[in-house]
Enzyme design. Structure first.
Site, PDB file in Angstrom:
ATOM      1  N   ASP A  70      -1.746  -2.126  -5.784  1.00  0.00           N
ATOM      2  CA  ASP A  70      -2.388  -3.166  -4.979  1.00  0.00           C
ATOM      3  C   ASP A  70      -3.176  -4.005  -5.881  1.00  0.00           C
ATOM      4  O   ASP A  70      -3.528  -3.514  -6.954  1.00  0.00           O
ATOM      5  CB  ASP A  70      -3.271  -2.270  -4.127  1.00  0.00           C
ATOM      6  CG  ASP A  70      -4.252  -3.321  -3.119  1.00  0.00           C
ATOM      7  OD1 ASP A  70      -3.543  -4.511  -2.639  1.00  0.00           O
ATOM      8  OD2 ASP A  70      -5.101  -2.991  -2.661  1.00  0.00           O
ATOM      9  N   ASP A  81      -6.573  -6.561  -4.996  1.00  0.00           N
ATOM     10  CA  ASP A  81      -8.076  -6.605  -4.441  1.00  0.00           C
ATOM     11  C   ASP A  81      -8.486  -5.224  -4.365  1.00  0.00           C
ATOM     12  O   ASP A  81      -7.925  -4.469  -3.494  1.00  0.00           O
ATOM     13  CB  ASP A  81      -8.192  -7.524  -3.283  1.00  0.00           C
ATOM     14  CG  ASP A  81      -7.710  -8.897  -3.526  1.00  0.00           C
ATOM     15  OD1 ASP A  81      -8.560  -9.637  -3.972  1.00  0.00           O
ATOM     16  OD2 ASP A  81      -7.029  -9.448  -3.110  1.00  0.00           O
ATOM     17  N   ASP A  99      -6.808   0.918  -2.414  1.00  0.00           N
ATOM     18  CA  ASP A  99      -8.182   1.043  -2.000  1.00  0.00           C
ATOM     19  C   ASP A  99      -8.369   1.044  -0.680  1.00  0.00           C
ATOM     20  O   ASP A  99      -9.501   1.409  -0.056  1.00  0.00           O
ATOM     21  CB  ASP A  99      -9.173  -0.015  -2.884  1.00  0.00           C
ATOM     22  CG  ASP A  99      -9.183  -1.257  -2.140  1.00  0.00           C
ATOM     23  OD1 ASP A  99      -7.742  -1.911  -2.073  1.00  0.00           O
ATOM     24  OD2 ASP A  99      -9.975  -1.881  -1.618  1.00  0.00           O
TER      25      ASP A  99
END
Length: 246
Positions: free
Chosen positions: A24, A26, A198
């Site tokens: 991922d 961000d 996240d």
């Protein structure tokens, strides 16, 4: 799995000969910023990703909710596969979505107008949009209700909760679906999937990696299906560097 205290262990060293890496963006490779365009990309990051991809024989991909053109701008110097818009657009593989979903411009206009009226931030995306309530968390319920109503009126879109934001993304696309498609590419075939993310948007992909013989790495706090955890993007970047130096 968690130990007796409920704390997840750090991930083992990446096996460059046997594993495929999906990352991922961000909150994972880079820290979350007050606004999406305010993120800071470490100067060395694209080169690290490029070098690590070479060591993995091409089995490294970026999988993000961001628009593909933004990923390409932020990670100039990395030429490996990228998936944007939660799987609706891609580089390095056949584009999953041939055309933009019906009603896209109308949906984006409604989201932008709502954000302006509410004093919140609208994030334009190539295949959808997001309303961020980080500046005013008390409006979360209002934003969520608006998004549910909007999705009910625009059947080609689905609500995607995110960190301090709610997004409308094309229905039928997801990060776990992107992993399944990427894993069919020759560079990824036969390798154990490792996914790092996240957010709640990453949980299906983390579960997919766990269920297909690999493992997930949760970045930051919060419940996760991933077996392993790192506290911050800086720790993930250090883990990636350790794989290059090992």
């Amino acid at each position: 799995m968690d130990d007796s205290t409920g704390v997840k262990p750090t991930p083992p060293a990446l096996n460059l000969g046997r594993e495929a890496l999906f990352l991922d963006f961000d909150g994972c490779l880079v820290d979350i910023a007050p606004t999406p365009d305010a993120i800071k990309v470490p100067d060395a990051l694209p080169r690290v990703l490029q070098d690590l991809s070479a060591r993995l024989n091409g089995a490294l991909a970026i999988v993000s909710g961001r628009s593909l053109h933004e990923l390409e701008t932020f990670l100039q110097g990395f030429d490996g596969p990228m998936v944007g818009s939660h799987g609706a657009e891609a580089r390095g593989m056949t584009a999953p979505m041939a055309h933009q979903p019906a009603g896209l411009s109308e949906l984006q206009q409604e989201m932008a107008s709502f954000a302006t009226r509410s004093g919140l931030l609208y994030e334009h995306k190539s295949h959808g949009g997001a309303v961020h309530f980080r500046s005013d968390p008390a409006q979360q319920t209002l934003v969520e209700g608006f998004a549910q109503d909007l999705a009910a009126r625009h059947g080609d879109f689905a609500v995607q909760p995110a960190k301090m934001a709610v997004e409308l993304r094309p229905a039928g696309f997801s990060k776990d679906g992107a992993l399944a498609l990427l894993s069919e590419l020759s560079a990824f075939a036969g390798r154990r999937p490792v996914y790092a993310g996240d957010d709640t948007t990453d949980e299906p992909a983390l579960a997919w990696a766990e269920d297909h013989g690999g493992f997930g790495v949760k970045i930051g706090a919060g419940h996760s299906v991933a077996r392993f955890r790192l506290d911050a993007p800086s720790q993930l970047r250090a883990w990636l560097m350790a794989a290059l130096e090992g």
